[in-house]
Write a protein that holds these residues in place. Structure first.
Motif, PDB file in Angstrom:
ATOM      1  N   LEU A   1      -9.575  -3.790   7.591  1.00 55.90           N
ATOM      2  CA  LEU A   1     -10.145  -2.790   6.681  1.00 55.90           C
ATOM      3  C   LEU A   1     -10.054  -1.374   7.248  1.00 55.90           C
ATOM      4  O   LEU A   1      -9.694  -0.433   6.538  1.00 55.90           O
TER       5      LEU A   1
ATOM      6  N   ILE B   1       1.947   4.365  -2.977  1.00 54.30           N
ATOM      7  CA  ILE B   1       1.952   5.815  -2.752  1.00 54.30           C
ATOM      8  C   ILE B   1       3.333   6.390  -3.035  1.00 54.30           C
ATOM      9  O   ILE B   1       3.481   7.435  -3.683  1.00 54.30           O
ATOM     10  N   TRP B   2       4.341   5.694  -2.562  1.00 51.38           N
ATOM     11  CA  TRP B   2       5.723   6.131  -2.755  1.00 51.38           C
ATOM     12  C   TRP B   2       6.029   6.226  -4.258  1.00 51.38           C
ATOM     13  O   TRP B   2       6.652   7.187  -4.719  1.00 51.38           O
TER      14      TRP B   2
ATOM     15  N   LEU C   1     -16.991   2.580   8.842  1.00 51.72           N
ATOM     16  CA  LEU C   1     -15.569   2.574   9.183  1.00 51.72           C
ATOM     17  C   LEU C   1     -15.263   3.643  10.226  1.00 51.72           C
ATOM     18  O   LEU C   1     -14.394   3.475  11.081  1.00 51.72           O
TER      19      LEU C   1
ATOM     20  N   THR D   1       0.404  14.973  -9.735  1.00 55.25           N
ATOM     21  CA  THR D   1       0.671  13.859  -8.833  1.00 55.25           C
ATOM     22  C   THR D   1      -0.140  13.915  -7.546  1.00 55.25           C
ATOM     23  O   THR D   1      -0.667  12.896  -7.086  1.00 55.25           O
ATOM     24  N   LEU D   2      -0.225  15.106  -6.939  1.00 54.76           N
ATOM     25  CA  LEU D   2      -0.958  15.199  -5.673  1.00 54.76           C
ATOM     26  C   LEU D   2      -2.419  14.817  -5.860  1.00 54.76           C
ATOM     27  O   LEU D   2      -3.016  14.150  -5.014  1.00 54.76           O
TER      28      LEU D   2
ATOM     29  N   HIS E   1       0.854  -1.200   0.000  1.00 60.57           N
ATOM     30  CA  HIS E   1       0.000   0.000   0.000  1.00 60.57           C
ATOM     31  C   HIS E   1       0.886   1.246   0.000  1.00 60.57           C
ATOM     32  O   HIS E   1       0.729   2.156  -0.835  1.00 60.57           O
ATOM     33  N   SER E   2       1.842   1.265   0.911  1.00 64.74           N
ATOM     34  CA  SER E   2       2.739   2.425   0.983  1.00 64.74           C
ATOM     35  C   SER E   2       3.653   2.511  -0.233  1.00 64.74           C
ATOM     36  O   SER E   2       3.983   3.605  -0.690  1.00 64.74           O
TER      37      SER E   2
ATOM     38  N   ALA F   1      -8.080   1.848   5.777  1.00 71.43           N
ATOM     39  CA  ALA F   1      -8.755   3.125   5.501  1.00 71.43           C
ATOM     40  C   ALA F   1      -8.030   4.279   6.196  1.00 71.43           C
ATOM     41  O   ALA F   1      -7.833   5.352   5.601  1.00 71.43           O
TER      42      ALA F   1
ATOM     43  N   ALA G   1      -1.836  14.899   1.289  1.00 73.23           N
ATOM     44  CA  ALA G   1      -1.948  15.370  -0.091  1.00 73.23           C
ATOM     45  C   ALA G   1      -2.769  16.654  -0.160  1.00 73.23           C
ATOM     46  O   ALA G   1      -2.655  17.428  -1.109  1.00 73.23           O
TER      47      ALA G   1
ATOM     48  N   TRP H   1      -4.203  10.966   2.280  1.00 69.77           N
ATOM     49  CA  TRP H   1      -5.149  11.933   1.719  1.00 69.77           C
ATOM     50  C   TRP H   1      -5.006  13.279   2.438  1.00 69.77           C
ATOM     51  O   TRP H   1      -5.000  14.343   1.806  1.00 69.77           O
TER      52      TRP H   1
ATOM     53  N   ALA I   1       5.374   7.242   3.438  1.00 70.29           N
ATOM     54  CA  ALA I   1       5.232   5.921   2.813  1.00 70.29           C
ATOM     55  C   ALA I   1       6.436   5.048   3.155  1.00 70.29           C
ATOM     56  O   ALA I   1       6.296   3.864   3.478  1.00 70.29           O
TER      57      ALA I   1
ATOM     58  N   ALA J   1       6.248  10.862   0.480  1.00 71.85           N
ATOM     59  CA  ALA J   1       7.222   9.793   0.198  1.00 71.85           C
ATOM     60  C   ALA J   1       7.862   9.311   1.490  1.00 71.85           C
ATOM     61  O   ALA J   1       8.079   8.112   1.691  1.00 71.85           O
TER      62      ALA J   1
ATOM     63  N   ILE K   1      -2.550  11.085  -6.092  1.00 71.86           N
ATOM     64  CA  ILE K   1      -2.360  10.455  -4.777  1.00 71.86           C
ATOM     65  C   ILE K   1      -3.653  10.551  -3.965  1.00 71.86           C
ATOM     66  O   ILE K   1      -4.088   9.577  -3.347  1.00 71.86           O
ATOM     67  N   ALA K   2      -4.267  11.732  -3.965  1.00 75.42           N
ATOM     68  CA  ALA K   2      -5.506  11.914  -3.202  1.00 75.42           C
ATOM     69  C   ALA K   2      -6.594  10.984  -3.733  1.00 75.42           C
ATOM     70  O   ALA K   2      -7.366  10.391  -2.972  1.00 75.42           O
TER      71      ALA K   2
ATOM     72  N   HIS L   1      -4.888   4.367   7.006  1.00 73.86           N
ATOM     73  CA  HIS L   1      -3.621   4.512   6.276  1.00 73.86           C
ATOM     74  C   HIS L   1      -3.832   5.464   5.083  1.00 73.86           C
ATOM     75  O   HIS L   1      -3.098   6.431   4.903  1.00 73.86           O
ATOM     76  N   SER L   2      -4.864   5.186   4.313  1.00 74.05           N
ATOM     77  CA  SER L   2      -5.139   6.038   3.156  1.00 74.05           C
ATOM     78  C   SER L   2      -5.599   7.432   3.573  1.00 74.05           C
ATOM     79  O   SER L   2      -5.287   8.422   2.910  1.00 74.05           O
TER      80      SER L   2
ATOM     81  N   CYS M   1     -12.428  -0.330   0.980  1.00 74.81           N
ATOM     82  CA  CYS M   1     -12.605  -0.884   2.335  1.00 74.81           C
ATOM     83  C   CYS M   1     -14.090  -0.929   2.688  1.00 74.81           C
ATOM     84  O   CYS M   1     -14.574  -1.908   3.264  1.00 74.81           O
TER      85      CYS M   1
ATOM     86  N   ILE N   1       6.737   1.254   5.451  1.00 75.51           N
ATOM     87  CA  ILE N   1       7.420   0.029   5.030  1.00 75.51           C
ATOM     88  C   ILE N   1       8.444  -0.390   6.089  1.00 75.51           C
ATOM     89  O   ILE N   1       8.555  -1.568   6.438  1.00 75.51           O
TER      90      ILE N   1
ATOM     91  N   VAL O   1      -9.062   3.713  -2.034  1.00 76.73           N
ATOM     92  CA  VAL O   1      -8.781   2.638  -1.066  1.00 76.73           C
ATOM     93  C   VAL O   1      -9.832   2.656   0.040  1.00 76.73           C
ATOM     94  O   VAL O   1     -10.329   1.608   0.462  1.00 76.73           O
ATOM     95  N   ILE O   2     -10.187   3.841   0.495  1.00 76.08           N
ATOM     96  CA  ILE O   2     -11.223   3.935   1.540  1.00 76.08           C
ATOM     97  C   ILE O   2     -12.548   3.385   1.005  1.00 76.08           C
ATOM     98  O   ILE O   2     -13.262   2.651   1.682  1.00 76.08           O
TER      99      ILE O   2
ATOM    100  N   LEU P   1      -6.171   8.121  -5.326  1.00 77.89           N
ATOM    101  CA  LEU P   1      -5.840   6.732  -4.987  1.00 77.89           C
ATOM    102  C   LEU P   1      -6.157   6.462  -3.508  1.00 77.89           C
ATOM    103  O   LEU P   1      -6.683   5.393  -3.156  1.00 77.89           O
ATOM    104  N   ALA P   2      -5.851   7.435  -2.659  1.00 79.16           N
ATOM    105  CA  ALA P   2      -6.165   7.281  -1.229  1.00 79.16           C
ATOM    106  C   ALA P   2      -7.677   7.171  -1.035  1.00 79.16           C
ATOM    107  O   ALA P   2      -8.165   6.342  -0.262  1.00 79.16           O
TER     108      ALA P   2
END
Lengths: 356, 356
Positions: free
Chosen positions: B143, A153-154, B54, A164-165, A149-150, B147, B157, B154, B172, B169, A168-169, B149-150, A179, B176, A175-176, A171-172
């Protein structure tokens, strides 16, 4: 967005598929291979940054090695999501290089969610091999999922793209949403049922959401305006629903040439897939008979599952799912009206075949 | 980085703590409260964007409500990480507003990892209440952790700071690293042992890594040059190791005023904390006796755990941990030499008290 007309772009989406010399299947195959070829070096480089203990599990999961780290020839999954990112970017005028980080990131998010979903769903087999949690335990499977997951994002934070920002937002955000979808899916599958409308809503927050995100991020990589990004998101979401319905159909009526997916496969596990729920809501005698069979405490063996599949078909669940899949596929295509989006349509045609 | 001299800054880090009229405890208390006050609205707003299913679990976890969603007065945790982000930003000339998104994001990452770690470690109690997975099951705990994590990403961002991509970065990256640390921690705690050097290395990848990241991201929010960011990272990492050793000491010899942490608490669970491993490696008679006791198959009751604590002390494990904690605290302070970093030092003093 206006639909294409005679005065529209030379290569309209409908015309493109039917009149191009090349079959959409060939084109889609090329696009899937190209996406793998372009994203593989980036995925490799990203995975190489993982600590070796986590990397082994990640590389096993994506099919690059066996559980001992011995390289295998296989590649898991066909890479639909990266191909959609690149095709969406291309439809809006970007070269693949502008979207390749995003394509790799979306693929990593897909893989991280699959690793965690296998835990959540108790699925022991993934793409014909033991799931990560089966080999390394829930503990390590949670951890390697978090790491992937990280890493996604990385990878995106490392991209050269201007937007990019935003990517990223987005994609974040997705994911929610995934879930949430999985939370409801679990609840609906574990006996609480759920109406057809509720199950459809749940599916909107799963595969459909991630395919929508893939296309939207592709559009962001092309620097597209928000209206085009939203249209791409809707295209991916409609396509995702069409895909899900096809997947559900295969889960019940089997997949030619795939012995691990016989007729009744999902029914033996009493999955509440969409055709199942449609049949459960059917007021027909077959629907009532199927509901009684599915509600019984007895285990469903192969023979009972085949009978259940027949009852679902007679209750109208199969016809409904086929018609809905086509409807969502058309709705997806409508989102692209007026854009030179032959590649996206070829991918759509490939994953939702006409002859099902 | 040169150490402060008579000709150095008017408010050197050592002088600041000892000669300021206000005790470092008071200052630290103010900083922790300020960080909670500043980040709370952003955390609330971010949590409000979660789907309600959530959100309930997330808000329960951070102590804002009970398992039914009824608002509770409590706040879980003291908010050290957000306070470090803001203090690091402040030490490099930034106003808190520039770092408040980052502070909230780091706090969310901390909470997401705690939710997943409780699954991984099988810990049933968190901050005096049932852990999330105990109430809602492993599935939902996986889950809601994903959420959160994202949501952290978010939030970052969405930050106005210029160095946002670098912060993302870094965040992230540290997740890891935390996954790696937890992987080794599990292996070392589940009977595989591990030398003191290996266990120290594992601890570097856990709390220490996140505190380092918190300080480094604070520095990034201040637009600090990479050298200053690296120094802040090292400050946080050294402080984190000092904290961990204090935590380990409290886990064995108890925490005054905390009845849920009696003497021998960690020993009854046969935790391989650092003083334990130091004692296991001690060539003293007490060390050997402790090793035999810890290796036996018998359950360790309260009485045996108190005896084990005494053996660890006689084997030198307590003195070693206290000395190491002080050493890492001094190493942390050295990283700030020449900077007006009284707030960071007050926080360091507060979490690693002198009179332990």
């Amino acid at each position: 967005m206006s639909s294409s007309t005679a005065a529209g772009p030379a290569f309209s989406h409908r015309k493109g598929l039917r009149d191009s010399g090349i079959g959409s299947g060939d084109r889609a195959h090329y696009l899937l291979c190209r996406a793998q070829r372009l994203t593989r070096p980036l995925l490799r480089a990203a995975f190489d940054t993982l600590p070796s203990e986590l990397r082994l599990m990640a590389e096993y999961h994506v099919g690059w090695c066996d559980a001992n780290g011995v390289v295998t020839a296989g590649e898991s999954g066909r890479g639909l999501r990266p191909a959609l990112v690149l095709a969406a970017a291309g439809a809006l005028g970007a070269q693949p290089a502008a979207a390749v980080h995003a394509a790799a990131a979306v693929e990593m998010v897909h893989n991280f969610t699959v690793i965690h979903d296998d835990i959540v769903d108790g699925d022991t087999v993934r793409r014909g091999r033991p799931a990560v949690w089966q080999l390394w335990g829930v503990d390590d499977a949670v951890l390697v999922g978090d790491a992937l997951h990280s890493l996604a994002i990385w990878t995106l934070a490392d991209a050269p793209a201007a937007a990019t920002l935003d990517s990223i937002a987005r994609l974040a955000d997705v994911v929610i949403e995934l879930c949430l979808g999985r939370h409801h899916d679990r609840a609906q599958d574990s006996g609480h049922g759920g109406s057809l409308a509720e199950c459809l809503e749940t599916q909107r927050h799963q595969r459909a959401a991630l395919l929508g995100c893939a296309c939207a991020i592709g559009a962001l990589c092309a620097g597209a305006p928000s209206e085009a990004v939203a249209a791409m998101d809707r295209f991916g979401r409609e396509l995702g629903l069409a895909c899900q319905l096809c997947e559900d159909l295969r889960g019940i009526w089997g997949e030619p040439g795939n012995p691990s997916r016989p007729v009744g496969h999902d029914l033996m596990r009493r999955k509440h897939s969409l055709p199942v729920v449609a049949a459960l809501e059917s007021p027909t005698p077959a629907g009532r008979e199927f509901a009684a069979l599915y509600a019984s405490a007895d285990a469903l063996d192969r023979e009972a599952a085949v009978r259940a599949a027949d009852l679902i078909a007679r209750a109208g669940g199969k016809d409904w799912a086929q018609a809905e899949s086509r409807r969502h596929q058309r709705a997806a295509a409508d989102m692209l009206a007026g854009r030179p989006a032959a590649d996206l349509l070829a991918l759509a045609e490939c994953v939702v075949p006409r002859d099902r």
